[in-house]
Design a protein around this motif. Structure first.
Motif, PDB file in Angstrom:
ATOM      1  N   LEU A 248     -34.204  -4.582  11.376  1.00  0.00           N
ATOM      2  CA  LEU A 248     -33.907  -3.932  10.097  1.00  0.00           C
ATOM      3  C   LEU A 248     -32.529  -4.354   9.583  1.00  0.00           C
ATOM      4  O   LEU A 248     -32.370  -4.715   8.421  1.00  0.00           O
ATOM      5  CB  LEU A 248     -33.975  -2.410  10.239  1.00  0.00           C
ATOM      6  CG  LEU A 248     -33.561  -1.581   9.030  1.00  0.00           C
ATOM      7  CD1 LEU A 248     -34.498  -1.816   7.862  1.00  0.00           C
ATOM      8  CD2 LEU A 248     -33.507  -0.104   9.387  1.00  0.00           C
ATOM      9  N   LYS A 249     -31.543  -4.333  10.467  1.00  0.00           N
ATOM     10  CA  LYS A 249     -30.183  -4.732  10.089  1.00  0.00           C
ATOM     11  C   LYS A 249     -30.139  -6.195   9.646  1.00  0.00           C
ATOM     12  O   LYS A 249     -29.445  -6.556   8.696  1.00  0.00           O
ATOM     13  CB  LYS A 249     -29.217  -4.489  11.243  1.00  0.00           C
ATOM     14  CG  LYS A 249     -28.934  -3.020  11.482  1.00  0.00           C
ATOM     15  CD  LYS A 249     -28.009  -2.825  12.662  1.00  0.00           C
ATOM     16  CE  LYS A 249     -27.790  -1.328  12.907  1.00  0.00           C
ATOM     17  NZ  LYS A 249     -26.977  -1.080  14.091  1.00  0.00           N
TER      18      LYS A 249
ATOM     19  N   GLN B 206     -31.535  -6.442   6.178  1.00  0.00           N
ATOM     20  CA  GLN B 206     -30.563  -5.955   5.197  1.00  0.00           C
ATOM     21  C   GLN B 206     -29.460  -6.980   4.973  1.00  0.00           C
ATOM     22  O   GLN B 206     -28.977  -7.152   3.858  1.00  0.00           O
ATOM     23  CB  GLN B 206     -29.962  -4.623   5.650  1.00  0.00           C
ATOM     24  CG  GLN B 206     -30.965  -3.484   5.589  1.00  0.00           C
ATOM     25  CD  GLN B 206     -30.451  -2.209   6.234  1.00  0.00           C
ATOM     26  OE1 GLN B 206     -29.690  -2.233   7.192  1.00  0.00           O
ATOM     27  NE2 GLN B 206     -30.898  -1.071   5.696  1.00  0.00           N
ATOM     28  N   ALA B 207     -29.051  -7.680   6.018  1.00  0.00           N
ATOM     29  CA  ALA B 207     -27.972  -8.657   5.916  1.00  0.00           C
ATOM     30  C   ALA B 207     -28.427  -9.965   5.267  1.00  0.00           C
ATOM     31  O   ALA B 207     -27.657 -10.611   4.558  1.00  0.00           O
ATOM     32  CB  ALA B 207     -27.393  -8.938   7.305  1.00  0.00           C
TER      33      ALA B 207
ATOM     34  N   PRO C 298     -31.635 -10.694   3.242  1.00  0.00           N
ATOM     35  CA  PRO C 298     -32.939 -10.366   2.646  1.00  0.00           C
ATOM     36  C   PRO C 298     -33.758 -11.577   2.202  1.00  0.00           C
ATOM     37  O   PRO C 298     -34.974 -11.572   2.357  1.00  0.00           O
ATOM     38  CB  PRO C 298     -32.587  -9.468   1.459  1.00  0.00           C
ATOM     39  CG  PRO C 298     -31.155  -9.692   1.194  1.00  0.00           C
ATOM     40  CD  PRO C 298     -30.526 -10.122   2.473  1.00  0.00           C
TER      41      PRO C 298
ATOM     42  N   VAL D 189     -39.564  -2.185   4.972  1.00  0.00           N
ATOM     43  CA  VAL D 189     -38.464  -2.635   4.131  1.00  0.00           C
ATOM     44  C   VAL D 189     -39.053  -3.438   2.984  1.00  0.00           C
ATOM     45  O   VAL D 189     -39.965  -4.236   3.183  1.00  0.00           O
ATOM     46  CB  VAL D 189     -37.491  -3.527   4.931  1.00  0.00           C
ATOM     47  CG1 VAL D 189     -36.358  -4.021   4.057  1.00  0.00           C
ATOM     48  CG2 VAL D 189     -36.964  -2.790   6.145  1.00  0.00           C
TER      49      VAL D 189
ATOM     50  N   ALA E 245     -38.029  -5.617  -0.851  1.00  0.00           N
ATOM     51  CA  ALA E 245     -36.972  -6.236  -1.637  1.00  0.00           C
ATOM     52  C   ALA E 245     -37.553  -6.721  -2.959  1.00  0.00           C
ATOM     53  O   ALA E 245     -38.750  -7.007  -3.059  1.00  0.00           O
ATOM     54  CB  ALA E 245     -36.344  -7.413  -0.883  1.00  0.00           C
TER      55      ALA E 245
END
Length: 165
Positions: free
Chosen positions: A41-42, A45-46, A48, A95, A97
């Motif tokens: 997940l991290k 996020q870093a 995408p 997630v 985007a």
């Protein structure tokens, strides 16, 4: 296949019939993925673009329009559609985007193809060809929109063939 898809190559104004949808940078496209862990997940996020963009070929599974190993960007016009496509269950880390096209895209609206294949005049020279294409497109849209059954082997083989064409 050429006989079925003649509608896309004949000299018709497909934009006025809404068969071709033009996408530019103003129209958002959404993509979603399930993160397998907090670390994944991290990373999403870093990074995408690389993590939520097209699936790497080695991870690409059988999809409606692409076989295993073929990387394709599947996007949706709204976030809820792309999330429902990945079928998350309670507890999954889903997630999503928003992406924008870098250049103009011309997309085919398959739902509109049956209507473009209709011929009102039963004495038209190509009435059989058009009616065959119309029936085929209706079945194609149905096949592409239904979920695969778990026990079915190669459930998307026919739609993958169409996509490759």
């Amino acid at each position: 296949m050429d006989d079925l898809f003649h509608i896309l190559t004949d000299d018709l104004d497909l934009e006025s019939k809404n068969v071709i949808k033009v996408i530019d940078y103003q129209i958002p496209l959404y993509r979603a993925r399930i993160a397998s862990s907090i670390n994944a997940l991290k990373k999403m996020q870093a990074e995408p673009c690389s993590e939520l963009g097209p699936t790497p070929p080695q991870l690409a599974s059988d999809q409606r329009m692409s076989p295993s190993g073929i990387s394709v960007f599947y996007g949706a016009f709204n976030r809820s559609t792309c999330i429902s496509e990945i079928r998350p269950i309670v507890g999954d880390l889903a997630v999503s985007a928003e992406f924008r096209a870098l250049s103009k895209l011309n997309l085919i609206d398959l739902n509109k193809l049956p209507d473009c294949s209709a011929v009102d005049d039963i004495y038209h020279d190509d009435v059989l060809r058009h009616s065959h294409a119309r029936s085929f497109f209706k079945e194609l849209v149905f096949s592409m929109s239904r979920p695969a059954r778990r026990a079915e082997s190669n459930p998307y083989l026919s739609t993958q063939f169409i996509f490759e064409y």
